[in-house]
Scaffold this motif. Sequence first.
Motif, mmCIF file in Angstrom:
data_model
loop_
_atom_site.group_PDB
_atom_site.id
_atom_site.type_symbol
_atom_site.label_atom_id
_atom_site.label_comp_id
_atom_site.label_asym_id
_atom_site.label_seq_id
_atom_site.Cartn_x
_atom_site.Cartn_y
_atom_site.Cartn_z
ATOM 1 N N GLN A 80 -9.207 -1.208 6.050
ATOM 2 C CA GLN A 80 -8.851 -2.528 6.562
ATOM 3 C C GLN A 80 -7.521 -2.478 7.314
ATOM 4 N N LEU A 106 -4.398 -8.276 4.835
ATOM 5 C CA LEU A 106 -5.405 -7.216 4.954
ATOM 6 C C LEU A 106 -5.839 -6.721 3.577
ATOM 7 N N ALA A 146 -9.675 -6.904 2.343
ATOM 8 C CA ALA A 146 -10.390 -5.718 1.818
ATOM 9 C C ALA A 146 -10.967 -5.993 0.450
#
Length: 248
Positions: free
Chosen positions: A139, A239, A243
């Motif tokens: 990610q 992020l 993820a």
Amino acid sequence: MENIHLKKVGAADLGEVTLLVGDPARVELISSQWDTHQLVSENREFILVTGTWKGTTVSICSTGIGVGSTEIAIIELIRSGAKKLVRLGGCGAWNDRLSAGDLLFNHAMVRDPGMLHQYVSDTYPAAADPDLLAQIKLQAENSGFRVHTGIGMTTQSYYLGQSREHGISNGPQPNKNWMDYWKERHVLNAEMESAVLFILASLYQISAANCLVVHVNRLNEQWVSDQDYQAIHQQAAKLVLDACVKIQ
């Protein structure tokens, strides 16, 4: 058993993933970006907030600095029903491939002798969950960050334990060869919490990983500004949550 520090926190108060940050002020910095967020517990250095991120319930908890307070937070979170734990913190880099502002994911940590010896011997590995780490790393790469992986070191000391000058003339001084010893063994960075997380998560069978912002490269003393450092933490938190939401 009721928690002593994360008071009255139970499984219903925790999300699918709990971010761990050292600085209590970073809890608000990060959770303010969520769709919703609500204070669950606040006591000493421990602040726990739970909310929603893209429709998924998530949490964030501050641990303070170092082994002792981090052990308290992690044990009480696991006891309360935490499902995944990801440390979102900073580190100093010992490798010239890493620049201030990069992201670093440690798959394993060297650690000081005696750390958490009440739980397990010093020979027990401090390792991240490989699947969780891989998903977060992917990610981060897809988000455009400069990303690195490797072995790090968790120390119980900020100054002499990381070969830092402390400016005090009458007493012990940093060992100049200490950082070189670990650099030769391809240890990329130093910080103060990840090994605690990895060991306890392995012992109590939950997934854990870290996502570290390189605050400084110790070889050239290149620092990222405090303003940029906080902004990178906000991006990194997004992020990490993206993820973790994907792998529910």
